[in-house]
Scaffold this motif. Structure first.
Motif, PDB file in Angstrom:
ATOM      1  N   ILE A 147      35.118  62.628  39.225  1.00 49.15           N
ATOM      2  CA  ILE A 147      35.232  64.030  38.776  1.00 49.15           C
ATOM      3  C   ILE A 147      34.358  64.246  37.537  1.00 49.15           C
ATOM      4  N   TYR A 148      34.188  63.185  36.751  1.00 48.46           N
ATOM      5  CA  TYR A 148      33.433  63.303  35.497  1.00 48.46           C
ATOM      6  C   TYR A 148      32.094  62.586  35.553  1.00 48.46           C
ATOM      7  N   GLY A 149      31.136  63.116  34.814  1.00 52.86           N
ATOM      8  CA  GLY A 149      29.861  62.437  34.641  1.00 52.86           C
ATOM      9  C   GLY A 149      29.946  61.469  33.477  1.00 52.86           C
ATOM     10  N   GLY A 150      28.860  60.751  33.230  1.00 54.25           N
ATOM     11  CA  GLY A 150      28.802  59.819  32.113  1.00 54.25           C
ATOM     12  C   GLY A 150      29.570  58.545  32.417  1.00 54.25           C
ATOM     13  N   PHE A 151      30.345  58.085  31.426  1.00 47.50           N
ATOM     14  CA  PHE A 151      31.131  56.849  31.546  1.00 47.50           C
ATOM     15  C   PHE A 151      32.603  57.250  31.526  1.00 47.50           C
ATOM     16  N   VAL A 152      33.362  56.742  32.502  1.00 50.91           N
ATOM     17  CA  VAL A 152      34.679  57.311  32.778  1.00 50.91           C
ATOM     18  C   VAL A 152      35.725  56.204  32.910  1.00 50.91           C
ATOM     19  N   ALA A 153      36.880  56.415  32.296  1.00 49.78           N
ATOM     20  CA  ALA A 153      37.956  55.414  32.336  1.00 49.78           C
ATOM     21  C   ALA A 153      39.153  55.935  33.116  1.00 49.78           C
ATOM     22  N   LEU A 154      39.814  55.012  33.782  1.00 53.17           N
ATOM     23  CA  LEU A 154      41.104  55.317  34.431  1.00 53.17           C
ATOM     24  C   LEU A 154      42.072  54.221  33.997  1.00 53.17           C
ATOM     25  N   GLY A 155      43.093  54.592  33.256  1.00 57.66           N
ATOM     26  CA  GLY A 155      44.038  53.603  32.734  1.00 57.66           C
ATOM     27  C   GLY A 155      44.927  53.013  33.821  1.00 57.66           C
ATOM     28  N   ALA A 156      45.548  51.872  33.519  1.00 56.39           N
ATOM     29  CA  ALA A 156      46.535  51.296  34.448  1.00 56.39           C
ATOM     30  C   ALA A 156      47.690  52.286  34.559  1.00 56.39           C
ATOM     31  N   GLY A 157      48.056  52.632  35.779  1.00 50.37           N
ATOM     32  CA  GLY A 157      49.165  53.562  35.993  1.00 50.37           C
ATOM     33  C   GLY A 157      48.834  55.012  35.685  1.00 50.37           C
ATOM     34  N   ALA A 158      47.583  55.305  35.327  1.00 53.03           N
ATOM     35  CA  ALA A 158      47.227  56.677  34.912  1.00 53.03           C
ATOM     36  C   ALA A 158      47.106  57.616  36.106  1.00 53.03           C
ATOM     37  N   GLU A 159      47.449  58.870  35.876  1.00 56.03           N
ATOM     38  CA  GLU A 159      47.377  59.891  36.932  1.00 56.03           C
ATOM     39  C   GLU A 159      45.963  60.447  37.067  1.00 56.03           C
ATOM     40  N   PHE A 160      45.213  60.429  35.969  1.00 58.28           N
ATOM     41  CA  PHE A 160      43.864  61.010  36.019  1.00 58.28           C
ATOM     42  C   PHE A 160      42.917  60.231  35.103  1.00 58.28           C
ATOM     43  N   ALA A 161      41.618  60.379  35.412  1.00 61.69           N
ATOM     44  CA  ALA A 161      40.591  59.678  34.636  1.00 61.69           C
ATOM     45  C   ALA A 161      40.210  60.486  33.391  1.00 61.69           C
ATOM     46  N   GLU A 162      39.530  59.819  32.466  1.00 60.92           N
ATOM     47  CA  GLU A 162      39.061  60.485  31.246  1.00 60.92           C
ATOM     48  C   GLU A 162      37.652  60.037  30.932  1.00 60.92           C
ATOM     49  N   ARG A 163      36.854  60.948  30.388  1.00 60.39           N
ATOM     50  CA  ARG A 163      35.499  60.569  30.021  1.00 60.39           C
ATOM     51  C   ARG A 163      35.519  59.741  28.737  1.00 60.39           C
ATOM     52  N   VAL A 164      34.777  58.630  28.738  1.00 56.22           N
ATOM     53  CA  VAL A 164      34.664  57.797  27.534  1.00 56.22           C
ATOM     54  C   VAL A 164      33.437  58.226  26.739  1.00 56.22           C
ATOM     55  N   ALA A 165      32.349  58.535  27.446  1.00 58.60           N
ATOM     56  CA  ALA A 165      31.112  58.965  26.777  1.00 58.60           C
ATOM     57  C   ALA A 165      30.303  59.810  27.751  1.00 58.60           C
TER      58      ALA A 165
END
Ligand code: PMV
Length: 321
Positions: free
Chosen positions: A145-163
């Motif tokens: 869903i996101y461009g750049g560098f993207v993280a998805l935590g253990a057990g997380a519902e959604f990803a987040e952009r790191v950079a």
């Protein structure tokens, strides 16, 4: 009739996800971190129309069947539930890269489907909601869903952009190698690893620290540190697969030859680092200024059929109608 077209880019995990904390809810057992790829994308049009007698799913030029179709319909059902729509849908999806080559297309595919279906239904979904919708079809799709560098935590519902894409100059060189016997799919493979590999627990315990080093390296813009963490993550994941019963060996002689070539490049002063997913292809992280040199070296490696080069890609988006 309601219609929307979306484009989503593929991603390659630098810190790998392998194993679910909850298979029903599609939650990952370990945190993962990926680079979105500019060069590889899926474009998907979703049309909800009362005149369509049953959901139609076209992948490339052919109608999807069996599990491929039911996974798409399951996402449409989630969107219908959330938006209150009852119409059937027509889905037309194309990749700009050769799907038959065995490059993972589920990440860009389900991300594009989530964005197009939500837009067509009239849902005003946030990035978090779109990422969660995509994750329920394919965990790695949450990251596309996101461009750049993207993280998805253990057990997380959604990803987040790191950079964002522009904050870190990197290229991914993808060496497509000859596939051997048909690979075991990722869901079945990770389930088998979790059930039978004595090294699965060790993987789950050690993956977070490698992920954290990769995340830190991106924030610090340190390609060498990122590359080292990336190789460790891939090799640890594959070690857990090797010890599954029956063993999951995705490597072929060409995979090993390409890995060797990357190590040789490093002794020549080229910053290049490999990673492999649930298949025989080798993806190599490097600086854009070295991408041609790395691509030429891989193209010249026995068993490598073709080479693709990608910069860091953008967010998934709805195309203007
Ligand atoms: O989400 P899936 O089922 O496509 O699994 C992806 C697994 C790997 O590609 C091996 C690793 C990853 O994090 O993308």
């Amino acid at each position: 009739m309601k219609t929307a077209t979306a484009v989503a880019h593929s991603n390659i995990a630098l810190a790998k996800y392998w194993g679910k904390a909850d298979s029903e809810r599609m939650l990952a057992a370990v945190p993962s971190l990926s680079m979105t790829l500019e060069a590889l994308h899926t474009r998907t049009t979703v049309t909800f129309d009362a005149a369509i007698p049953a959901d139609e799913v076209l992948l490339g030029d052919s109608p999807a069947q069996g599990r491929a179709r039911s996974r798409v319909v399951a996402l449409l059902d989630r969107v219908r539930r959330q938006s209150g729509l009852v119409q059937n849908a027509r889905v037309v999806s194309t990749n700009n890269f050769p799907t038959a080559a065995g490059l993972a297309s589920s990440a860009s595919g389900f991300a594009a489907l989530a964005v197009a279906a939500a837009a067509a239904s009239g849902l005003s979904a946030s990035g978090e909601e779109l990422s969660s919708l995509a994750r329920q079809s394919s965990v790695s799709a949450a990251r596309s869903i996101y461009g750049g560098f993207v993280a998805l935590g253990a057990g997380a519902e959604f990803a987040e952009r790191v950079a964002p894409a522009e904050s870190f100059e990197a290229s991914m060189v993808i060496a497509l190698t000859a596939a051997g016997a048909k690979a075991v799919g990722s869901s079945e493979g990770m389930d088998r690893t979790a059930r039978t590999s004595p090294y699965y627990q060790a993987w789950v315990e050690h993956a977070p620290a490698v992920y954290e080093r990769a995340r830190r390296a991106i924030i610090d813009q340190n390609l060498e540190a990122l590359g080292e963490a990336m190789e460790e993550s891939a090799l640890m994941m594959h070690a857990s697969m090797f010890a599954a019963r029956p063993a999951l060996v995705y490597f072929t002689p060409a995979t090993l030859a390409a890995m060797e070539r990357v190590r040789a490049l490093r002794t020549e002063g080229v910053p290049a680092f490999f990673t492999m997913d649930a298949g025989p292809h080798v993806k190599v992280l490097t600086r854009p200024s070295f991408a041609t040199r790395v691509a030429d070296a891989l193209a010249d490696t026995p068993g490598v059929l073709s080479v693709l080069v990608s910069r860091v890609g953008p967010d998934a988006s709805v195309e203007p109608s």
